[in-house]
Design a protein around this motif. Sequence first.
Motif, PDB file in Angstrom:
ATOM      1  N   GLN A 116     -23.955   0.969  45.806  1.00  0.00           N
ATOM      2  CA  GLN A 116     -24.973   1.441  44.870  1.00  0.00           C
ATOM      3  C   GLN A 116     -24.383   2.286  43.748  1.00  0.00           C
ATOM      4  O   GLN A 116     -25.011   2.502  42.721  1.00  0.00           O
ATOM      5  CB  GLN A 116     -26.045   2.234  45.613  1.00  0.00           C
ATOM      6  CG  GLN A 116     -25.561   3.597  46.127  1.00  0.00           C
ATOM      7  CD  GLN A 116     -26.563   4.255  47.046  1.00  0.00           C
ATOM      8  OE1 GLN A 116     -26.467   4.137  48.272  1.00  0.00           O
ATOM      9  NE2 GLN A 116     -27.520   4.947  46.465  1.00  0.00           N
ATOM     10  N   TYR A 117     -23.140   2.780  43.940  1.00  0.00           N
ATOM     11  CA  TYR A 117     -22.491   3.580  42.908  1.00  0.00           C
ATOM     12  C   TYR A 117     -21.379   2.824  42.196  1.00  0.00           C
ATOM     13  O   TYR A 117     -20.478   3.431  41.622  1.00  0.00           O
ATOM     14  CB  TYR A 117     -21.938   4.877  43.515  1.00  0.00           C
ATOM     15  CG  TYR A 117     -22.994   5.721  44.195  1.00  0.00           C
ATOM     16  CD1 TYR A 117     -24.084   6.206  43.477  1.00  0.00           C
ATOM     17  CD2 TYR A 117     -22.916   6.003  45.544  1.00  0.00           C
ATOM     18  CE1 TYR A 117     -25.062   6.960  44.100  1.00  0.00           C
ATOM     19  CE2 TYR A 117     -23.880   6.762  46.177  1.00  0.00           C
ATOM     20  CZ  TYR A 117     -24.956   7.242  45.449  1.00  0.00           C
ATOM     21  OH  TYR A 117     -25.922   7.998  46.063  1.00  0.00           O
ATOM     22  N   ARG A 119     -21.518   1.339  39.483  1.00  0.00           N
ATOM     23  CA  ARG A 119     -21.549   1.682  38.064  1.00  0.00           C
ATOM     24  C   ARG A 119     -20.645   2.873  37.773  1.00  0.00           C
ATOM     25  O   ARG A 119     -19.999   2.936  36.724  1.00  0.00           O
ATOM     26  CB  ARG A 119     -22.982   1.981  37.629  1.00  0.00           C
ATOM     27  CG  ARG A 119     -23.685   3.023  38.500  1.00  0.00           C
ATOM     28  CD  ARG A 119     -25.166   3.140  38.190  1.00  0.00           C
ATOM     29  NE  ARG A 119     -25.847   3.972  39.172  1.00  0.00           N
ATOM     30  CZ  ARG A 119     -27.145   4.172  39.203  1.00  0.00           C
ATOM     31  NH1 ARG A 119     -27.913   3.616  38.287  1.00  0.00           N
ATOM     32  NH2 ARG A 119     -27.711   4.918  40.124  1.00  0.00           N
ATOM     33  N   TRP A 339     -24.180  -4.305  34.541  1.00  0.00           N
ATOM     34  CA  TRP A 339     -25.465  -3.619  34.440  1.00  0.00           C
ATOM     35  C   TRP A 339     -25.484  -2.423  35.383  1.00  0.00           C
ATOM     36  O   TRP A 339     -25.118  -2.520  36.554  1.00  0.00           O
ATOM     37  CB  TRP A 339     -26.618  -4.565  34.744  1.00  0.00           C
ATOM     38  CG  TRP A 339     -27.920  -4.025  34.233  1.00  0.00           C
ATOM     39  CD1 TRP A 339     -28.979  -3.596  34.954  1.00  0.00           C
ATOM     40  CD2 TRP A 339     -28.261  -3.829  32.851  1.00  0.00           C
ATOM     41  NE1 TRP A 339     -29.978  -3.149  34.120  1.00  0.00           N
ATOM     42  CE2 TRP A 339     -29.567  -3.281  32.823  1.00  0.00           C
ATOM     43  CE3 TRP A 339     -27.608  -4.063  31.655  1.00  0.00           C
ATOM     44  CZ2 TRP A 339     -30.216  -2.961  31.640  1.00  0.00           C
ATOM     45  CZ3 TRP A 339     -28.256  -3.755  30.472  1.00  0.00           C
ATOM     46  CH2 TRP A 339     -29.549  -3.217  30.472  1.00  0.00           C
ATOM     47  N   SER A 341     -28.227  -0.022  35.757  1.00  0.00           N
ATOM     48  CA  SER A 341     -29.547   0.605  35.887  1.00  0.00           C
ATOM     49  C   SER A 341     -30.351  -0.069  36.985  1.00  0.00           C
ATOM     50  O   SER A 341     -30.189  -1.266  37.258  1.00  0.00           O
ATOM     51  CB  SER A 341     -30.303   0.514  34.562  1.00  0.00           C
ATOM     52  OG  SER A 341     -31.645   0.958  34.704  1.00  0.00           O
ATOM     53  N   ASP A 342     -31.238   0.716  37.606  1.00  0.00           N
ATOM     54  CA  ASP A 342     -32.150   0.148  38.598  1.00  0.00           C
ATOM     55  C   ASP A 342     -33.132  -0.819  37.946  1.00  0.00           C
ATOM     56  O   ASP A 342     -33.597  -1.763  38.584  1.00  0.00           O
ATOM     57  CB  ASP A 342     -32.924   1.266  39.301  1.00  0.00           C
ATOM     58  CG  ASP A 342     -32.013   2.134  40.162  1.00  0.00           C
ATOM     59  OD1 ASP A 342     -31.135   1.570  40.834  1.00  0.00           O
ATOM     60  OD2 ASP A 342     -32.174   3.363  40.150  1.00  0.00           O
ATOM     61  N   SER A 343     -33.482  -0.571  36.675  1.00  0.00           N
ATOM     62  CA  SER A 343     -34.356  -1.483  35.948  1.00  0.00           C
ATOM     63  C   SER A 343     -33.520  -2.651  35.443  1.00  0.00           C
ATOM     64  O   SER A 343     -32.456  -2.447  34.850  1.00  0.00           O
ATOM     65  CB  SER A 343     -35.014  -0.779  34.754  1.00  0.00           C
ATOM     66  OG  SER A 343     -35.782   0.314  35.185  1.00  0.00           O
ATOM     67  N   PRO A 344     -33.957  -3.892  35.652  1.00  0.00           N
ATOM     68  CA  PRO A 344     -33.121  -5.036  35.294  1.00  0.00           C
ATOM     69  C   PRO A 344     -32.942  -5.181  33.788  1.00  0.00           C
ATOM     70  O   PRO A 344     -33.762  -4.715  32.998  1.00  0.00           O
ATOM     71  CB  PRO A 344     -33.893  -6.226  35.869  1.00  0.00           C
ATOM     72  CG  PRO A 344     -35.318  -5.761  35.926  1.00  0.00           C
ATOM     73  CD  PRO A 344     -35.246  -4.295  36.238  1.00  0.00           C
ATOM     74  N   GLY A 385     -29.336  -7.395  37.539  1.00  0.00           N
ATOM     75  CA  GLY A 385     -29.804  -6.242  38.287  1.00  0.00           C
ATOM     76  C   GLY A 385     -28.709  -5.201  38.422  1.00  0.00           C
ATOM     77  O   GLY A 385     -27.602  -5.358  37.899  1.00  0.00           O
ATOM     78  N   LEU A 386     -29.007  -4.135  39.130  1.00  0.00           N
ATOM     79  CA  LEU A 386     -28.072  -3.031  39.315  1.00  0.00           C
ATOM     80  C   LEU A 386     -26.744  -3.532  39.856  1.00  0.00           C
ATOM     81  O   LEU A 386     -26.698  -4.261  40.850  1.00  0.00           O
ATOM     82  CB  LEU A 386     -28.677  -2.000  40.274  1.00  0.00           C
ATOM     83  CG  LEU A 386     -27.776  -0.822  40.660  1.00  0.00           C
ATOM     84  CD1 LEU A 386     -27.441   0.031  39.444  1.00  0.00           C
ATOM     85  CD2 LEU A 386     -28.457   0.022  41.735  1.00  0.00           C
ATOM     86  N   ASN A 387     -25.642  -3.154  39.177  1.00  0.00           N
ATOM     87  CA  ASN A 387     -24.258  -3.464  39.556  1.00  0.00           C
ATOM     88  C   ASN A 387     -23.892  -4.934  39.400  1.00  0.00           C
ATOM     89  O   ASN A 387     -22.786  -5.329  39.785  1.00  0.00           O
ATOM     90  CB  ASN A 387     -23.964  -3.027  41.003  1.00  0.00           C
ATOM     91  CG  ASN A 387     -24.077  -1.531  41.188  1.00  0.00           C
ATOM     92  OD1 ASN A 387     -23.759  -0.757  40.295  1.00  0.00           O
ATOM     93  ND2 ASN A 387     -24.560  -1.108  42.348  1.00  0.00           N
ATOM     94  N   VAL A 425     -27.378   2.293  30.507  1.00  0.00           N
ATOM     95  CA  VAL A 425     -27.812   1.274  31.458  1.00  0.00           C
ATOM     96  C   VAL A 425     -26.823   0.128  31.608  1.00  0.00           C
ATOM     97  O   VAL A 425     -26.967  -0.705  32.497  1.00  0.00           O
ATOM     98  CB  VAL A 425     -29.197   0.707  31.067  1.00  0.00           C
ATOM     99  CG1 VAL A 425     -30.265   1.769  31.182  1.00  0.00           C
ATOM    100  CG2 VAL A 425     -29.177   0.120  29.652  1.00  0.00           C
TER     101      VAL A 425
END
Length: 634
Positions: A116-117, A119, A339, A341-344, A385-387, A425
């Motif tokens: 999750q990290y 990014r 990417w 951000s949690d928002s796509p 999506g995220l990552n 983001v």
Amino acid sequence: MDGYAAPDFANIEEYLDSQLKKSLLRFITCGSVDDGKSTLIGRLLYESKMIFDDQLASLKNESKKFGTQGEEIDFALLVDGLAAEREQGITIDVAYRFFSTDRRKFIVADTPGHEQYTRNMATGASTADLAIVMIDARKGVLTQTRRHSFIVSLLGIRNVVLCINKMDLVGYDQDVFDEIEADYREFAADFGFEHIQAIPVSALAGDNVVVGSENTPWYDGPPLMEYLDTVEIASDAQEQPFRMPVQWVNRPNLDFRGFAGQVVSGTIKPGDGVRALPSGKTSKVARVVTMGADLDEAVEGQSVTLTLEDEIDISRGDVICADKSPAEVSDQFQTTMIWMSDSPMLPGRSYVMKVGARECQMQVTEQRHRIDVNTRAHEAAKTLGLNEIGVVNVALDREVAFDPYKANRRMGGFIVIDRMTNETVGLGLINFALRRASNIHRQSLDVSKELRASMKGQKPVMLWFTGLSGAGKSTVANLVEKRLAAMGKHTYTLDGDNVRHGLNNDLGFTDADRVENIRRVGEVSKLMLDAGLIVLVSFISPFRAERRIVRQMVEEGEFWEVFVDVPLDVAESRDVKGLYKKARAGEIKNFTGIDSPYEAPTDPEIHVDADKLAPEEAAELIISRLEQAGLIGG
């Protein structure tokens, strides 16, 4: 500090000069959770005598709190600064630390191992020259090892140290080491790494960290610190053409005008010919100015102010280049994007791109594919999506100077910023300019919007009707257009259902498709405004960001947001098409108000309470408001 020899202050200038002459190596530690990254960096800081006595005492006390026995030190605590990191025993944020040896200075970025990290890991890798990839000898190559290695290669790092850690927990078994090294080299074979140095270590016990270990007599390579001290990092920045993004225009008085920035590649000296981009204007360097004195030459990494022989227009964000080998200029690119951000990421949505010191509006025009970081397979996808990592085409609202990322990391990298939250983001790499960017130009037309509107005797305006399905948008819009037609006004209505039968018949109802739906309608509506029409647009248009984008497409006062507002239960009770019933039953996916959000306007020009007003009364309210604003005659 134990073992630390303070500099001789009688020769402080000599000491400072020696420090300045040391080379600087930036490196990153990466790998999976609990592979020992923070412990390794803590050990390096400790062994390089970068810990003062009071810090050491505090560290020993902290170590006891977290379960370390006796006089042993938990070296990870030197790096894990957040309370949450210490409590969980993990790294969350990127921790930057400085240390030095007699030969070299170092800046190390300790990055988190959790997926999750990812990014945060990409952020740390973006400025690194070398990567230390940590692998737990008990676990071998993991998914996160592959993910981080792929990102490292993507961001242009070509030197990797493969630290196979916790060898003490596998009895310093050479077969374990050899097997993990072989596995890693096999999957990383096509990553483009120029050199991979595998080292068996125990960060906790200190084996092969600073000095060679007697526990690994079968290893004849250098310990980690020796390798970091001596590794040669190929840098062709000095040989590359001169580039300096302008950070600010230095104008302390009327007699001085210079352009300040950091030289990101090449060299520059008085008399050299330069070209300012994107304008293309040329001149020669008159002076290379620093705080102390003028320089005969500036090199990569130095921050300077350039004065030119000619007065040419240069602003913050422009790039000063070597005249004979300038950077490219374009407003459309193919990019590789990570990417964050949690928002796509949604194609068609407007973001801010920051490349160098230049900020501009950016839209993703096409998502070509998403990259599976484990297999590197190209997968079809409409969003990121995220990552997630993908290859996307982007279009900007202005031209920018650039070099492809592979040629110049400082000129080809960018970040993506959310316009609403100012959150970073995304992180991107420019691959190349799209060919159509260089052969498409805006045609100048002699008949203006003002002339077309005057011929019709009206002011062009866009009435944007938004609200839930069943709120009555189309009904009210139709009544308003009938009233305007009776007044002799020239109008046209764009209705959501009608447009989806033609222009947008290739779009579904996912968030990404809804964004593209509104983008296209916004562009068509803008053309109708240019024709001098009053255009009525009736779309659910559920996202504030997209309605704001359309507002920003047109001139101030030309966009009127009309919020046709009813509670969800009232909209459902008016459901003559049976859409809500099907959505509740799961037969329709991504239905606004049920399983897809509707973001109500916060400050519309006209708020219609359609639960209390009949359609005719709502239309009369809108006409009245337009008359009061002087947009239509009485």
